[in-house]
Design a protein around this motif. Structure first.
Motif, mmCIF file in Angstrom:
data_model
loop_
_atom_site.group_PDB
_atom_site.id
_atom_site.type_symbol
_atom_site.label_atom_id
_atom_site.label_comp_id
_atom_site.label_asym_id
_atom_site.label_seq_id
_atom_site.Cartn_x
_atom_site.Cartn_y
_atom_site.Cartn_z
ATOM 1 N N THR A 35 0.667 10.158 2.958
ATOM 2 C CA THR A 35 1.984 9.804 3.481
ATOM 3 C C THR A 35 1.868 9.537 4.966
ATOM 4 O O THR A 35 1.061 10.134 5.673
ATOM 5 C CB THR A 35 3.015 10.925 3.241
ATOM 6 O OG1 THR A 35 2.532 12.137 3.807
ATOM 7 C CG2 THR A 35 3.286 11.116 1.777
ATOM 8 N N PHE B 172 6.142 6.055 4.471
ATOM 9 C CA PHE B 172 5.308 5.125 3.719
ATOM 10 C C PHE B 172 4.275 5.935 2.942
ATOM 11 O O PHE B 172 3.806 6.968 3.400
ATOM 12 C CB PHE B 172 4.604 4.138 4.651
ATOM 13 C CG PHE B 172 5.575 3.249 5.388
ATOM 14 C CD1 PHE B 172 6.101 2.128 4.789
ATOM 15 C CD2 PHE B 172 5.963 3.566 6.676
ATOM 16 C CE1 PHE B 172 7.004 1.323 5.459
ATOM 17 C CE2 PHE B 172 6.865 2.767 7.366
ATOM 18 C CZ PHE B 172 7.391 1.640 6.752
ATOM 19 N N VAL B 173 3.927 5.444 1.761
ATOM 20 C CA VAL B 173 2.968 6.124 0.897
ATOM 21 C C VAL B 173 1.811 5.163 0.627
ATOM 22 O O VAL B 173 2.021 4.003 0.264
ATOM 23 C CB VAL B 173 3.626 6.533 -0.441
ATOM 24 C CG1 VAL B 173 2.621 7.226 -1.342
ATOM 25 C CG2 VAL B 173 4.824 7.425 -0.193
ATOM 26 N N LYS B 174 0.594 5.654 0.836
ATOM 27 C CA LYS B 174 -0.617 4.871 0.559
ATOM 28 C C LYS B 174 -1.323 5.493 -0.644
ATOM 29 O O LYS B 174 -1.603 6.690 -0.656
ATOM 30 C CB LYS B 174 -1.540 4.890 1.771
ATOM 31 C CG LYS B 174 -2.822 4.126 1.576
ATOM 32 C CD LYS B 174 -3.677 4.221 2.835
ATOM 33 C CE LYS B 174 -4.998 3.531 2.667
ATOM 34 N NZ LYS B 174 -5.836 3.693 3.868
ATOM 35 N N VAL B 175 -1.587 4.674 -1.664
ATOM 36 C CA VAL B 175 -2.288 5.135 -2.862
ATOM 37 C C VAL B 175 -3.690 4.524 -2.836
ATOM 38 O O VAL B 175 -3.838 3.304 -2.773
ATOM 39 C CB VAL B 175 -1.540 4.713 -4.142
ATOM 40 C CG1 VAL B 175 -2.285 5.176 -5.383
ATOM 41 C CG2 VAL B 175 -0.117 5.267 -4.128
ATOM 42 N N TRP C 4 10.976 6.708 8.732
ATOM 43 C CA TRP C 4 10.533 5.897 7.604
ATOM 44 C C TRP C 4 9.319 6.566 7.014
ATOM 45 O O TRP C 4 8.411 6.986 7.731
ATOM 46 C CB TRP C 4 10.181 4.490 8.040
ATOM 47 C CG TRP C 4 11.353 3.661 8.478
ATOM 48 C CD1 TRP C 4 12.658 3.873 8.182
ATOM 49 C CD2 TRP C 4 11.314 2.506 9.300
ATOM 50 N NE1 TRP C 4 13.444 2.917 8.764
ATOM 51 C CE2 TRP C 4 12.640 2.063 9.463
ATOM 52 C CE3 TRP C 4 10.300 1.807 9.912
ATOM 53 C CZ2 TRP C 4 12.953 0.940 10.209
ATOM 54 C CZ3 TRP C 4 10.625 0.688 10.664
ATOM 55 C CH2 TRP C 4 11.932 0.264 10.800
ATOM 56 N N GLY D 29 -2.753 0.682 -2.607
ATOM 57 C CA GLY D 29 -1.364 0.273 -2.740
ATOM 58 C C GLY D 29 -0.518 0.952 -1.685
ATOM 59 O O GLY D 29 -0.820 2.055 -1.238
ATOM 60 N N TRP D 30 0.543 0.281 -1.263
ATOM 61 C CA TRP D 30 1.476 0.829 -0.282
ATOM 62 C C TRP D 30 2.871 0.844 -0.882
ATOM 63 O O TRP D 30 3.260 -0.075 -1.605
ATOM 64 C CB TRP D 30 1.502 -0.016 0.995
ATOM 65 C CG TRP D 30 0.327 0.191 1.878
ATOM 66 C CD1 TRP D 30 -0.826 -0.529 1.889
ATOM 67 C CD2 TRP D 30 0.180 1.200 2.868
ATOM 68 N NE1 TRP D 30 -1.681 -0.035 2.839
ATOM 69 C CE2 TRP D 30 -1.087 1.030 3.455
ATOM 70 C CE3 TRP D 30 0.985 2.250 3.315
ATOM 71 C CZ2 TRP D 30 -1.556 1.859 4.471
ATOM 72 C CZ3 TRP D 30 0.519 3.063 4.332
ATOM 73 C CH2 TRP D 30 -0.737 2.869 4.891
ATOM 74 N N GLY D 31 3.635 1.875 -0.566
ATOM 75 C CA GLY D 31 5.020 1.968 -1.003
ATOM 76 C C GLY D 31 5.869 2.561 0.104
ATOM 77 O O GLY D 31 5.357 3.079 1.089
ATOM 78 N N GLU D 32 7.166 2.492 -0.053
ATOM 79 C CA GLU D 32 8.094 3.030 0.937
ATOM 80 C C GLU D 32 8.976 4.040 0.216
ATOM 81 O O GLU D 32 9.514 3.757 -0.846
ATOM 82 C CB GLU D 32 8.913 1.883 1.535
ATOM 83 C CG GLU D 32 9.717 2.275 2.748
ATOM 84 C CD GLU D 32 11.133 2.677 2.392
ATOM 85 O OE1 GLU D 32 11.729 3.422 3.181
ATOM 86 O OE2 GLU D 32 11.632 2.282 1.347
ATOM 87 N N ALA D 33 9.083 5.244 0.790
ATOM 88 C CA ALA D 33 9.774 6.337 0.104
ATOM 89 C C ALA D 33 10.774 7.038 1.016
ATOM 90 O O ALA D 33 10.886 8.254 1.004
ATOM 91 C CB ALA D 33 8.744 7.344 -0.409
#
Length: 55
Positions: A8, A20-23, A18, A32-36
């Motif tokens: 995170t 952001f999550v990095k997988v 903000w 992969g990147w996501g926003e949480a």
């Protein structure tokens, strides 16, 4: 393909943070990147207060 890490990153943005999550996977170069973002809950999403915080 397996997920090897979930990281995170919390970015301070004046009125809210903000999140952001990095997988990360075991495949070279495949991430992969996501926003949480959830208002007021960034410390809980991040797991530990102050960890990964960018100001």
């Amino acid at each position: 393909m397996r997920i090897t890490a979930i990281e995170t990153l919390v970015c301070h943005a004046r009125m809210r943070n903000w999140v952001f999550v990095k997988v990360v996977t075991d495949q070279p170069g495949l991430i992969g990147w996501g926003e949480a973002t959830l208002d007021g809950l960034s410390a809980k999403l991040n797991g530990m207060p102050g960890r990964g915080l960018i100001r």
